[in-house]
Design a protein around this motif. Sequence first.
Motif, PDB file in Angstrom:
ATOM      1  N   VAL A 197       0.838  -1.195   0.000  1.00 28.00           N
ATOM      2  CA  VAL A 197       0.000   0.000   0.000  1.00 28.00           C
ATOM      3  C   VAL A 197       0.875   1.248   0.000  1.00 28.00           C
ATOM      4  O   VAL A 197       1.685   1.453   0.909  1.00 28.00           O
ATOM      5  N   GLY A 198       0.724   2.089  -1.023  1.00 27.43           N
ATOM      6  CA  GLY A 198       1.454   3.347  -1.079  1.00 27.43           C
ATOM      7  C   GLY A 198       0.829   4.379  -0.166  1.00 27.43           C
ATOM      8  O   GLY A 198      -0.391   4.589  -0.189  1.00 27.43           O
ATOM      9  N   LEU A 199       1.664   5.031   0.645  1.00 29.36           N
ATOM     10  CA  LEU A 199       1.155   5.941   1.671  1.00 29.36           C
ATOM     11  C   LEU A 199       1.689   7.363   1.522  1.00 29.36           C
ATOM     12  O   LEU A 199       1.737   8.102   2.500  1.00 29.36           O
ATOM     13  N   SER A 200       2.078   7.747   0.327  1.00 31.87           N
ATOM     14  CA  SER A 200       2.592   9.102   0.130  1.00 31.87           C
ATOM     15  C   SER A 200       1.432  10.093   0.131  1.00 31.87           C
ATOM     16  O   SER A 200       0.700  10.206  -0.852  1.00 31.87           O
ATOM     17  N   ASN A 201       1.245  10.784   1.257  1.00 30.53           N
ATOM     18  CA  ASN A 201       0.124  11.699   1.464  1.00 30.53           C
ATOM     19  C   ASN A 201      -1.214  10.994   1.235  1.00 30.53           C
ATOM     20  O   ASN A 201      -2.116  11.523   0.577  1.00 30.53           O
ATOM     21  N   SER A 202      -1.310   9.792   1.777  1.00 33.14           N
ATOM     22  CA  SER A 202      -2.550   9.035   1.595  1.00 33.14           C
ATOM     23  C   SER A 202      -2.739   8.038   2.730  1.00 33.14           C
ATOM     24  O   SER A 202      -1.850   7.826   3.558  1.00 33.14           O
ATOM     25  N   ARG A 203      -3.917   7.428   2.733  1.00 36.38           N
ATOM     26  CA  ARG A 203      -4.272   6.415   3.714  1.00 36.38           C
ATOM     27  C   ARG A 203      -4.467   5.074   3.026  1.00 36.38           C
ATOM     28  O   ARG A 203      -4.735   5.010   1.822  1.00 36.38           O
ATOM     29  N   GLY A 204      -4.315   4.006   3.795  1.00 35.25           N
ATOM     30  CA  GLY A 204      -4.555   2.676   3.255  1.00 35.25           C
ATOM     31  C   GLY A 204      -4.817   1.702   4.394  1.00 35.25           C
ATOM     32  O   GLY A 204      -4.666   2.039   5.574  1.00 35.25           O
ATOM     33  N   ARG A 205      -5.220   0.483   4.020  1.00 40.51           N
ATOM     34  CA  ARG A 205      -5.509  -0.540   5.026  1.00 40.51           C
ATOM     35  C   ARG A 205      -4.891  -1.867   4.633  1.00 40.51           C
ATOM     36  O   ARG A 205      -4.759  -2.189   3.447  1.00 40.51           O
ATOM     37  N   LEU A 206      -4.504  -2.630   5.649  1.00 39.10           N
ATOM     38  CA  LEU A 206      -4.029  -3.990   5.474  1.00 39.10           C
ATOM     39  C   LEU A 206      -4.937  -4.920   6.277  1.00 39.10           C
ATOM     40  O   LEU A 206      -5.275  -4.621   7.434  1.00 39.10           O
ATOM     41  N   LYS A 207      -5.333  -6.045   5.669  1.00 37.70           N
ATOM     42  CA  LYS A 207      -6.158  -7.029   6.361  1.00 37.70           C
ATOM     43  C   LYS A 207      -5.326  -8.274   6.613  1.00 37.70           C
ATOM     44  O   LYS A 207      -4.758  -8.855   5.694  1.00 37.70           O
ATOM     45  N   LEU A 208      -5.252  -8.655   7.902  1.00 37.95           N
ATOM     46  CA  LEU A 208      -4.394  -9.760   8.324  1.00 37.95           C
ATOM     47  C   LEU A 208      -5.198 -10.783   9.109  1.00 37.95           C
ATOM     48  O   LEU A 208      -5.320 -10.685  10.324  1.00 37.95           O
ATOM     49  N   GLU A 209      -5.781 -11.732   8.437  1.00 42.10           N
ATOM     50  CA  GLU A 209      -6.487 -12.821   9.110  1.00 42.10           C
ATOM     51  C   GLU A 209      -7.412 -12.309  10.211  1.00 42.10           C
ATOM     52  O   GLU A 209      -7.261 -12.633  11.389  1.00 42.10           O
ATOM     53  N   GLY A 210      -8.346 -11.476   9.803  1.00 40.99           N
ATOM     54  CA  GLY A 210      -9.336 -10.978  10.740  1.00 40.99           C
ATOM     55  C   GLY A 210      -8.949  -9.704  11.462  1.00 40.99           C
ATOM     56  O   GLY A 210      -9.746  -9.151  12.221  1.00 40.99           O
ATOM     57  N   ILE A 211      -7.727  -9.223  11.245  1.00 37.43           N
ATOM     58  CA  ILE A 211      -7.269  -7.979  11.864  1.00 37.43           C
ATOM     59  C   ILE A 211      -7.109  -6.925  10.771  1.00 37.43           C
ATOM     60  O   ILE A 211      -6.547  -7.191   9.710  1.00 37.43           O
ATOM     61  N   GLU A 212      -7.616  -5.728  11.033  1.00 41.28           N
ATOM     62  CA  GLU A 212      -7.536  -4.665  10.039  1.00 41.28           C
ATOM     63  C   GLU A 212      -6.649  -3.531  10.572  1.00 41.28           C
ATOM     64  O   GLU A 212      -6.912  -2.968  11.636  1.00 41.28           O
TER      65      GLU A 212
END
Length: 308
Positions: free
Chosen positions: A165-180
């Motif tokens: 996920v690119g985060l240069s002046n931005s937001r993003g999310r990662l989903k890890l086996e039920g964890i966000e």
Amino acid sequence: MRARYGVPLTLTAVGAAGLAYAAGFEVRSFRLRRVTVPVLPRGMRPLRVLQVSDIHMVSGQRKKQRWLQSLAGLRPDFVVNTGDNLSDTEGVPETLDALGPLMEFPGAYVFGSNDYYGPKLRNPARYLIERAQGRHGLNGNAPVVGAVHNPWEDLRDAFDAAGWVGLSNSRGRLKLEGIEIALTGLDDPHIKRDRYAEVAGGPESGADLSLAVVHAPYLRSLDAFTADGYPLILAGHTHGGQLCIPFYGALVTNCDIDTDRVKGLSTHTAGDHTSFLHVSAGCGTNRYTPVRFACPPEATLLTLTERG
């Protein structure tokens, strides 16, 4: 003759030995820093985050490539790359080869100035002068003229294709086996590419954990992230001081953060909020200053645990 020249000759010999150690051994003495950070909500399982930073890849750095590849054996939950991957316009393929095994894991990234622009030869003493004058990067110096442009778009495209996920002046999310995991990032403050207004607002509702990411730990960025309530900020850029004095520490940070927090885990306070801050000393150097002293190259495995 010995009485007159003995001390200078001894100092010269010590200096030469120190330079040989810094350039021939320590700069390739890669280490893994392990840190525990209590930032998770109650009842949440520990998370293992691998932070890599300031690789400054130059073609032919085989040992660095092999070491980075080996970090995949740590099996982190996710990877955060805090920028300055390049120090060579031809370094993208070898950077991607080195990071390839890590790109099999979920990840996020921001870029630093050396991802965008090639380094320039400069006198290392200028870092001391600029620190004394309160000038750092484009924040206090004239814009770079005649800079070499690195093929950072190729790096971005490969990271994106791997699902990072690119985060240069931005937001993003990662989903890890039920964890966000919600992540908020800035482009590099060292060259005034940060735009906090575009990501302001603090941690996202509905996420199990929110983290902040930036390449250079300038105080304006740390203040903004902390005041907005992020529990942990990850940064790089400083090289841990790169040339340090044993039992004293770093002389410079190449930004406006203090030398006491030039690397490792610390805290940052802004208003009524305090955040954990982790600054990676990174695993590379500018290609024109390929030395480290009392500051070995590193990556960090952060184990996030429940808050106390």
